[in-house]
Design an enzyme around this catalytic site. Structure first.
Site, PDB file in Angstrom:
ATOM      1  N   LYS A  60      -6.659  18.059   8.335  1.00  0.00           N
ATOM      2  CA  LYS A  60      -6.122  16.703   8.416  1.00  0.00           C
ATOM      3  C   LYS A  60      -4.625  16.818   8.675  1.00  0.00           C
ATOM      4  O   LYS A  60      -3.963  17.728   8.133  1.00  0.00           O
ATOM      5  CB  LYS A  60      -6.391  15.998   7.082  1.00  0.00           C
ATOM      6  CG  LYS A  60      -5.969  14.542   7.015  1.00  0.00           C
ATOM      7  CD  LYS A  60      -6.391  13.946   5.672  1.00  0.00           C
ATOM      8  CE  LYS A  60      -6.018  12.490   5.505  1.00  0.00           C
ATOM      9  NZ  LYS A  60      -6.475  11.939   4.200  1.00  0.00           N
ATOM     10  N   SER A 135      -9.206   7.705   4.457  1.00  0.00           N
ATOM     11  CA  SER A 135      -8.257   7.960   5.518  1.00  0.00           C
ATOM     12  C   SER A 135      -8.523   9.234   6.313  1.00  0.00           C
ATOM     13  O   SER A 135      -7.956   9.408   7.386  1.00  0.00           O
ATOM     14  CB  SER A 135      -6.853   8.039   4.931  1.00  0.00           C
ATOM     15  OG  SER A 135      -6.752   9.135   4.038  1.00  0.00           O
ATOM     16  N   SER A 159     -10.649   9.179   0.122  1.00  0.00           N
ATOM     17  CA  SER A 159     -10.470   9.494   1.538  1.00  0.00           C
ATOM     18  C   SER A 159     -11.232  10.682   2.074  1.00  0.00           C
ATOM     19  O   SER A 159     -11.233  10.910   3.284  1.00  0.00           O
ATOM     20  CB  SER A 159      -8.990   9.683   1.850  1.00  0.00           C
ATOM     21  OG  SER A 159      -8.389   8.427   1.952  1.00  0.00           O
TER      22      SER A 159
HETATM   23  N1  GLN Z   1      -8.418   4.054   0.985  1.00  0.00           N
HETATM   24  C1  GLN Z   1      -7.590   4.375  -0.152  1.00  0.00           C
HETATM   25  C2  GLN Z   1      -6.188   3.939   0.117  1.00  0.00           C
HETATM   26  O1  GLN Z   1      -5.988   3.336   1.093  1.00  0.00           O
HETATM   27  C3  GLN Z   1      -7.677   5.844  -0.429  1.00  0.00           C
HETATM   28  C4  GLN Z   1      -6.836   6.660   0.437  1.00  0.00           C
HETATM   29  C5  GLN Z   1      -6.932   8.099   0.170  1.00  0.00           C
HETATM   30  O2  GLN Z   1      -7.782   8.569  -0.586  1.00  0.00           O
HETATM   31  N2  GLN Z   1      -6.006   8.831   0.755  1.00  0.00           N
HETATM   32  O3  GLN Z   1      -5.289   4.175  -0.630  1.00  0.00           O
END
Ligand code: GLN
Length: 454
Positions: A60, A135, A159
């Site tokens: 990532k 994400s 994420s």
């Molecule tokens: N979707 C969650 C957020 O927007 C989790 C993001 C993540 O785990 N990096 O914060």
């Protein structure tokens, strides 16, 4: 098959489909082929190599790899080249991995659909009109579409697990501290954790073996023995106690997801697991706690992007304050700004006690509730996400509905426990993920149950 051949197949696949998929931000073909040649040379000379040697993978784009860009899918870091390797990058390299590129993501890992990337959207390989989740959507889509054989993502509130669920692959968030965060661009430091995306549970165990372990450069990295996680595969789950929290099957869950998860429970029962209903009442507050804590930590972590030290700087400015204001206004996208403002508010004098401190107190209650639950069960089971992959554009203008996508995943990060998402079936052609949550450092139990289900 040689590593060079395998790498060429991956590169060709990326070449032929990634225009449509958008999973990669950077691809390092030549560098990857060099690494692959090196592995092939070692094999030819009879050297014993680790399991991951010669296999193409991707990181990532919030993990550093020396000499390559780490953009966090942000204009702020569009041209940032990392001077060092992250802990996980080092580990993968030591294991002979062929790192083929960096995957697309929500900007600074903030989002649940991958639509906040500054560069481009990622599309779901099952339906190109739908999101891959986020994400770490690029990492999930890259594995699901066969561009790479496994990848790494980061999970602050879901994420890894939520995109794994939406793309039909396996995704594991390890126990907080199991994997080094050194060289991972921090979003919310007390919640962030790196983990693998793989095609199956066995691969998940193999990748976890490679990336786990103490790292002196991450003060929160845990000094626990790294086991060989593959020893948990092919094990009997008779007598395993599985808890289903009522709070994870209530309002908001789509009927098709519920049905597939209920069917999945039968698979565990048929193998002799003991399934019982439990209650985790504090988890109802997890989403609110998460958005206060994660945004607060983000507002502090992202203060370093000031237009001066590194990253984007506005072209014209009058003084120092103007550099900060313009660089940050132009360098960050809307969602990142929203989090910074929310976090700054929650941490400011007069509101700290009402929001940040209260959230920390509830965090402790959530932790205690999980600890209590694990006295009676070995594993807690739930859907990973309340719905299957939604349409591109469907939630991007409604942050609250987007945040709800993480309702089942955030309690895990708040508590710091490990959890895995595994494919449980398809609903209208779209993957549904099953989430298994374990006690601290019991990734082995998760892998054992997940493998029995597969
Ligand atoms: N979707 C969650 C957020 O927007 C989790 C993001 C993540 O785990 N990096 O914060």
């Amino acid at each position: 098959i040689s590593s060079v051949e395998l790498t060429k197949i991956a590169l060709e696949r990326i070449n032929s489909i990634d225009d449509r998929l958008g999973a990669f931000i950077s691809v390092y073909g030549e560098q990857a082929l060099e690494a692959a040649k090196d592995v092939d040379r070692k094999i030819a000379s009879g050297e014993e190599l680790p399991d991951l040697a010669g296999i193409p993978t991707a990181l990532k784009d919030n993990m550093n790899m020396k000499g390559t860009k780490t953009t966090c899918a942000s204009r702020m870091l569009e041209n940032f080249v990392s001077p060092y390797d992250a802990g996980v990058t080092e580990r993968l390299k030591e294991n002979g991995a062929v790192i083929i590129g960096k995957t697309n993501m929500d900007e600074f890992a903030m989002g649940s659909s991958n639509e906040t990337s500054y560069f481009k959207k990622v599309r779901n390989p099952y339906d190109l009109e739908r999101v891959p989740g986020g994400s770490s959507g690029g990492s999930a889509a890259a594995v699901a579409s066969g561009e790479v054989y496994y990848s790494l993502g980061s999970d602050t509130g879901g994420s890894i697990r939520q995109p794994a669920a939406m793309c039909g692959v396996v995704g594991l968030k390890p126990t907080y501290g199991r994997v080094s965060r050194y060289g991972l661009v921090a979003f919310a430091s007390s919640l962030d954790q790196i983990g693998p995306f793989t095609k199956d549970v066995e691969d998940c165990a193999i990748v976890l073996n490679a990336i786990s372990g103490k790292d002196e450069r991450d003060s929160t990295s845990a000094d626990v023995k790294v086991e060989d996680f593959t020893k948990y595969l092919n094990r009997d789950i008779r007598g395993m106690r599985i808890g289903m929290p009522v709070e994870f099957f209530g309002e908001g869950i789509s009927e098709d997801v519920r049905k597939i998860i209920i069917d999945a429970v039968e698979v565990f029962k048929s193998q002799g697991a003991e399934v019982k209903e439990i209650s985790l009442p504090m988890s109802r507050y997890a989403l609110e706690v998460y958005y206060i804590l994660a945004s607060s930590e983000a507002s502090s972590n992202l203060a370093r992007f000031d237009g001066i030290r590194y990253g984007y700087r506005a072209e014209s400015y009058s003084d120092a304050v103007d550099i900060y204001t313009k660089s940050r206004s132009q360098g960050f996208g809307d969602e990142v700004k929203r989090r910074i403002m929310l976090g700054t508010y929650a941490l400011s004098a007069g509101y700290y006690d009402a929001y940040y401190k209260k959230a920390l107190q509830i965090r402790t209650l959530i932790i205690n509730e999980f600890k209590e639950a694990y006295k009676n069960v070995d594993i807690i089971l739930s859907p990973t996400s309340p719905t299957t992959a939604f349409k591109l554009g469907e939630k991007i203008n409604d942050p609250l509905s987007m945040y709800l996508s993480d309702i089942y995943t955030v309690p895990v990060n708040i508590a710091g426990i490990p959890a895995i998402s595994i494919p449980a079936g398809l609903s209208n052609g779209l993957p549904v993920g099953l989430q298994l949550m374990g006690n601290y450092f019991e990734e082995g139990t998760l892998l054992k149950a997940a493998h029995a289900f597969e």
